[in-house]
Enzyme design. Structure first.
Site, PDB file in Angstrom:
ATOM      1  N   ASP A 225       0.844  -1.182   0.000  1.00 40.20           N
ATOM      2  CA  ASP A 225       0.000   0.000   0.000  1.00 40.20           C
ATOM      3  C   ASP A 225       0.885   1.239   0.000  1.00 40.20           C
ATOM      4  O   ASP A 225       2.035   1.199   0.464  1.00 40.20           O
ATOM      5  CB  ASP A 225      -0.920   0.030   1.231  1.00 40.20           C
TER       6      ASP A 225
ATOM      7  N   GLU B 263       0.798   5.779   0.443  1.00 42.07           N
ATOM      8  CA  GLU B 263       0.103   7.033   0.700  1.00 42.07           C
ATOM      9  C   GLU B 263       0.766   8.097  -0.156  1.00 42.07           C
ATOM     10  O   GLU B 263       1.979   8.032  -0.413  1.00 42.07           O
ATOM     11  CB  GLU B 263       0.165   7.413   2.185  1.00 42.07           C
TER      12      GLU B 263
ATOM     13  N   GLU C 207      -6.142  18.431   1.714  1.00 40.50           N
ATOM     14  CA  GLU C 207      -7.032  17.284   1.486  1.00 40.50           C
ATOM     15  C   GLU C 207      -6.316  15.966   1.746  1.00 40.50           C
ATOM     16  O   GLU C 207      -6.861  15.044   2.364  1.00 40.50           O
ATOM     17  CB  GLU C 207      -7.578  17.304   0.051  1.00 40.50           C
TER      18      GLU C 207
ATOM     19  N   HIS D  17      -5.539   6.709   7.301  1.00 40.65           N
ATOM     20  CA  HIS D  17      -4.888   5.788   6.382  1.00 40.65           C
ATOM     21  C   HIS D  17      -3.396   5.729   6.725  1.00 40.65           C
ATOM     22  O   HIS D  17      -2.768   6.751   7.002  1.00 40.65           O
ATOM     23  CB  HIS D  17      -5.054   6.262   4.934  1.00 40.65           C
TER      24      HIS D  17
ATOM     25  N   ASP E  77      -2.479  -0.516   6.738  1.00 39.00           N
ATOM     26  CA  ASP E  77      -3.434  -0.941   5.718  1.00 39.00           C
ATOM     27  C   ASP E  77      -2.974  -2.219   5.031  1.00 39.00           C
ATOM     28  O   ASP E  77      -3.791  -3.065   4.658  1.00 39.00           O
ATOM     29  CB  ASP E  77      -3.645   0.165   4.682  1.00 39.00           C
TER      30      ASP E  77
END
Length: 236
Positions: free
Chosen positions: A8, A10, A53, A150, A155
């Site tokens: 995963d 980010e 965001e 997250h 994750d």
């Protein structure tokens, strides 16, 4: 042996085409679908600002990432860890696009690993149902209580549990463990215990025997010691 890497990332946003960058990579190793405990995890300096965001999604600020290594500094370690393993990714096109963009930026070829997209697997297994990671955790009873934000490594660990459920549940792991058991047979020669030719002399004095008999006499007719005393008399 089947090696898979649950992966995963980010990022700073939704598209590497518009200049977004990878800020975290988390990987968990599976061998025959079973987590080995080995993992790869790194935070990365994206060399740009962190949009508000994106910060609200993963909580990684520009200040936190400022002293972290760049992707170019960690690329060799990352590639060595994943090697040629199959990559297990939730919404694989997103992560693969970002990783390949980072590799292209430093003049390296894109990833050629086989990829399993757990979003596609979930849609086949549960047609019409929600297939977000949180929804799948709820469906399979996978604990995601630590997932307040997250995080790439967390994750990946959660996705490893979900992936196992998607491909057949815990029975898969139990079957694989059973298949890897090694049966060892040992020939044991049983020999009768040797009898001492001369019994050992008693080690209790007459005074000690009398004191013990007096104590047993105070324990009542059901005292366990009485059965030993009867056996001793019979042996004599």
């Amino acid at each position: 042996m089947k090696r898979e890497i649950v992966l995963d990332t980010e990022t700073t946003g939704l598209s590497p085409v518009t200049g977004d960058r990878v800020v975290e990579i988390g990987c968990v190793e599976l061998i025959n679908h079973i987590p080995t405990g080995r993992h790869f995890h790194v935070y990365l300096n994206p060399e740009r600002d962190m949009p508000e965001e994106a910060y609200r999604v993963h909580g990684l600020s520009s200040e936190f990432l400022r002293d972290k290594p760049r992707f170019a500094d960690e690329a060799d370690k990352f590639l060595a860890f994943i090697a040629d393993a199959t990559l297990i990714i939730h919404n694989a096109p997103f992560d693969m696009a970002f990783l390949n963009a980072e590799l292209e930026r430093i003049g390296r070829p894109g990833l050629g690993n086989p990829v399993i997209d757990t979003v596609m697997v979930a849609r086949e297994v549960h047609p019409g149902a929600r297939v977000s990671l949180d929804a799948l955790c709820k469906h399979y009873g996978v604990d995601n209580s630590r997932r307040t934000l997250h995080g790439a490594l967390l994750d990946s660990e959660i996705l490893a549990d979900v992936y196992l459920e998607l491909i057949g549940g815990r029975q898969v792991a139990l079957t694989l463990i059973a298949e890897t058991r090694v049966e060892i047979s040992v020939d044991v020669e049983l020999r009768p215990a040797r009898v001492r030719p001369t019994p050992l002399p008693p080690r209790l004095t007459d005074a000690e025997r009398e004191a013990h008999a007096a104590l047993v006499g105070t324990l009542g007719a059901d005292a366990v010691w009485l059965s030993y005393a009867d056996a001793a008399v019979a042996a004599e």
